[in-house]
Scaffold this motif. Structure first.
Motif, short mmCIF file in Angstrom:
data_model
loop_
_atom_site.label_atom_id
_atom_site.label_comp_id
_atom_site.label_asym_id
_atom_site.label_seq_id
_atom_site.Cartn_x
_atom_site.Cartn_y
_atom_site.Cartn_z
N MET A 196 0.83 -1.20 0.00
CA MET A 196 0.00 0.00 0.00
C MET A 196 0.86 1.26 0.00
N GLN A 197 1.98 1.25 0.71
CA GLN A 197 2.82 2.44 0.83
C GLN A 197 3.33 2.90 -0.53
N HIS A 198 3.48 1.97 -1.46
CA HIS A 198 3.96 2.30 -2.79
C HIS A 198 3.04 3.30 -3.48
N PHE A 199 1.74 3.25 -3.14
CA PHE A 199 0.77 4.08 -3.83
C PHE A 199 0.54 5.41 -3.11
N ILE A 200 1.09 5.58 -1.92
CA ILE A 200 0.83 6.79 -1.15
C ILE A 200 1.88 7.84 -1.49
N THR A 201 1.49 8.87 -2.20
CA THR A 201 2.38 9.95 -2.61
C THR A 201 2.05 11.19 -1.79
N GLU A 202 2.89 12.23 -1.95
CA GLU A 202 2.61 13.48 -1.25
C GLU A 202 1.28 14.06 -1.69
N GLU A 203 1.01 13.92 -2.97
CA GLU A 203 -0.26 14.42 -3.49
C GLU A 203 -1.43 13.66 -2.87
N MET A 204 -1.25 12.35 -2.72
CA MET A 204 -2.30 11.54 -2.12
C MET A 204 -2.52 11.94 -0.66
N LEU A 205 -1.43 12.16 0.05
CA LEU A 205 -1.53 12.56 1.46
C LEU A 205 -2.22 13.90 1.61
N ALA A 206 -2.07 14.77 0.63
CA ALA A 206 -2.69 16.09 0.69
C ALA A 206 -4.16 16.05 0.30
N SER A 207 -4.61 14.93 -0.28
CA SER A 207 -6.01 14.81 -0.69
C SER A 207 -6.81 14.11 0.38
N TYR A 208 -8.07 13.93 0.09
CA TYR A 208 -8.96 13.25 1.03
C TYR A 208 -8.95 11.74 0.83
N ALA A 209 -8.35 11.26 -0.25
CA ALA A 209 -8.49 9.85 -0.61
C ALA A 209 -7.97 8.91 0.47
N LEU A 210 -6.80 9.23 1.06
CA LEU A 210 -6.24 8.35 2.07
C LEU A 210 -7.14 8.29 3.30
N GLU A 211 -7.58 9.47 3.74
CA GLU A 211 -8.49 9.51 4.89
C GLU A 211 -9.76 8.73 4.61
N PHE A 212 -10.27 8.88 3.39
CA PHE A 212 -11.49 8.16 2.98
C PHE A 212 -11.29 6.65 3.06
N LEU A 213 -10.18 6.19 2.51
CA LEU A 213 -9.91 4.75 2.50
C LEU A 213 -9.77 4.21 3.92
N LEU A 214 -8.96 4.89 4.73
CA LEU A 214 -8.72 4.40 6.09
C LEU A 214 -10.01 4.38 6.90
N PHE A 215 -10.82 5.41 6.73
CA PHE A 215 -12.08 5.44 7.46
C PHE A 215 -12.98 4.29 7.04
N GLN A 216 -13.13 4.11 5.73
CA GLN A 216 -14.04 3.08 5.24
C GLN A 216 -13.55 1.68 5.64
N PHE B 110 -6.48 4.81 -5.74
CA PHE B 110 -5.06 4.60 -5.46
C PHE B 110 -4.27 4.15 -6.69
N GLU B 111 -4.88 4.37 -7.85
CA GLU B 111 -4.19 4.13 -9.12
C GLU B 111 -3.60 2.73 -9.21
N MET B 112 -4.33 1.78 -8.69
CA MET B 112 -3.85 0.41 -8.76
C MET B 112 -4.29 -0.29 -10.05
N ARG B 113 -5.06 0.42 -10.87
CA ARG B 113 -5.48 -0.15 -12.14
C ARG B 113 -5.99 0.96 -13.03
N GLU B 114 -6.06 0.69 -14.33
CA GLU B 114 -6.66 1.66 -15.23
C GLU B 114 -8.16 1.76 -14.94
#
Length: 337
Positions: free
Chosen positions: A1-21, A128-132
C-alpha cells in the motif's frame, strides 16, 4: 500500500477516505427484527462491543437460527454483517420476505449493502491508481442488474420518495453519499427520460473519483451552496484535472469521458450555459436531491417539506429552465400511490 501513497495523495482526502471506510465501514448495520426463527442463515452476523471496538460472532453462516437464539437477538438493538456477506444477506432477505410493504423496504436496504460493497471495492483501486479506469458496468456486470432491482423496489413502494429518504439516511452512507446520488440519478433517468443506468454508473464514478481525490470538504461546500473564498474558488477551478492523472482503459467509452467533461463545465464550474443533456441534468439533480434529503431530520418524514427543500435548492442553483423546474415539481408530487 505504501507504494501508492504519494505526497499528493496525502494532501487529498483519498487516504483519509480509505482508512475510514476500511476501519469503520467494513461492517453494515442490520436489524435483528429482519431475521426469522427456524431459518437457515447464509451469513455471519456480529454483535458490536463499543468499549473494546470488537465485533463478536453471534450468528454463524450455514447454521439454523433456532427459536431460542432468535429470542436472544430480539433483545439486541442492532447486529452487523461484514461487507463480504452482503450478497448472502440479500439471498436470505429475498427468500424469507414478500415483495410488498415492510418486506420491500428490507429488500431495498439489503440490495444497497450489496451495491455499496461493489461500488467501494472498485473505487478504492481507482483512487489509489492500482489499475486503469474501466467501465464500471462491464467490469462489475452484476451492478446494473442489482441497481435495476433496487429501482424496481423503489417504484413498487407506496411512496417512492419515502423509501429514497430512508436509503439516503442509512448509516453505511453517512460519510459518503455518492451511492445514494447514483440511485436517485438513475431513478430520475428511468422515470423522466431514457433508462441510462449503465452510462450513469460510469459518469457518477468519474465524478466521485474527482470528489475523493480532490478536497471533499470543498466539494460538500459547493453542494451546500456556500459561497467560496477566492482561494477556494481557484482550487475548485482545477477540480476536474485529477482525471488527467489516470489512464483510461482502451475499452472505456470515450463518450462517457466527454459527458463528464461537459458536466464539469456546466454544473461544477459554471463555465457553459445549461444544455439540454438530460443524463447530465439527472446527475446534477441526484446530488441536489440527496443534499436536500440529508439536510432534513430523519423523523418524521414529511413529503411536503422534502419537495419544498428540493425545489428551493434547485431554484437557488439557477441551472434549470422553468420547464425543467415544473416537470421536476410535478414528478415529485405524483410519485405516490
Amino acid at each position: 500500500m505504501q507504494h501508492f501513497i504519494t505526497e499528493e495523495m496525502l494532501a487529498s482526502y483519498a487516504l483519509e477516505f480509505l482508512l475510514f471506510q476500511k476501519n469503520m465501514c467494513d461492517f453494515y448495520e442490520i436489524s435483528p427484527m429482519d431475521l426469522f426463527p427456524d431459518t437457515m442463515v447464509y451469513f455471519n452476523a456480529y454483535h458490536y462491543l463499543p468499549l473494546n471496538q470488537k465485533y463478536l460472532p453471534f450468528i454463524h453462516e450455514n447454521f439454523e437460527l433456532s427459536e431460542r437464539k432468535h429470542r436472544r437477538i430480539e433483545q439486541l438493538k442492532t447486529l452487523y454483517i461484514h461487507q463480504s456477506d452482503s450478497s448472502a444477506y440479500v439471498q436470505y432477505i429475498e427468500k424469507y420476505y414478500d415483495q410488498f410493504k415492510v418486506g420491500l423496504r428490507k429488500r431495498a436496504r439489503a440490495r444497497c449493502y450489496q451495491l455499496l460493497t461493489e461500488w467501494r471495492d472498485l473505487l478504492y483501486s481507482y483512487l489509489f491508481e492500482m489499475r486503469e479506469i474501466e467501465s464500471f458496468a462491464t467490469t462489475r456486470p452484476d451492478m446494473p442488474i442489482w441497481l435495476n432491482e433496487l429501482l424496481n423496489y423503489i417504484a413498487a413502494s407506496e411512496d417512492p420518495w419515502s423509501l429514497i429518504f430512508e436509503i439516503c439516511h442509512m448509516d453505511c452512507l453517512r460519510f459518503d453519499h455518492s451511492m445514494a446520488e447514483l440511485i436517485v440519478t438513475c431513478f430520475l433517468s428511468r422515470n423522466l427520460g431514457e433508462d441510462e443506468a449503465e452510462t450513469l454508473l460510469d459518469i457518477k464514478m468519474l465524478i466521485t473519483i474527482c470528489q475523493m481525490r480532490g478536497d471533499v470538504l470543498l466539494y460538500r461546500k459547493k453542494l451546500s451552496n456556500i459561497k467560496l473564498s477566492e482561494e477556494e474558488a481557484e482550487k475548485w477551478s482545477h477540480v476536474g484535472d485529477v482525471l488527467s492523472e489516470y489512464d483510461l482503459a482502451s475499452t472505456f467509452p470515450r463518450s462517457v469521458k466527454d459527458d463528464f467533461d461537459q458536466f464539469q463545465k456546466q454544473f461544477m464550474l459554471k463555465k457553459e450555459e445549461t444544455q439540454n443533456l438530460s443524463r447530465l441534468i439527472y446527475c446534477y439533480l441526484g446530488e441536489a436531491i440527496v443534499s436536500s434529503i440529508i439536510s432534513l431530520p430523519t423523523d418524521p418524514y414529511k413529503k411536503d417539506e422534502l419537495i419544498e427543500a428540493i425545489m428551493v435548492r434547485v431554484k437557488s442553483d439557477g441551472f434549470l429552465q422553468e420547464a425543467w423546474m415544473e416537470e421536476l415539481r410535478q414528478f415529485l408530487k405524483k410519485q405516490e400511490k
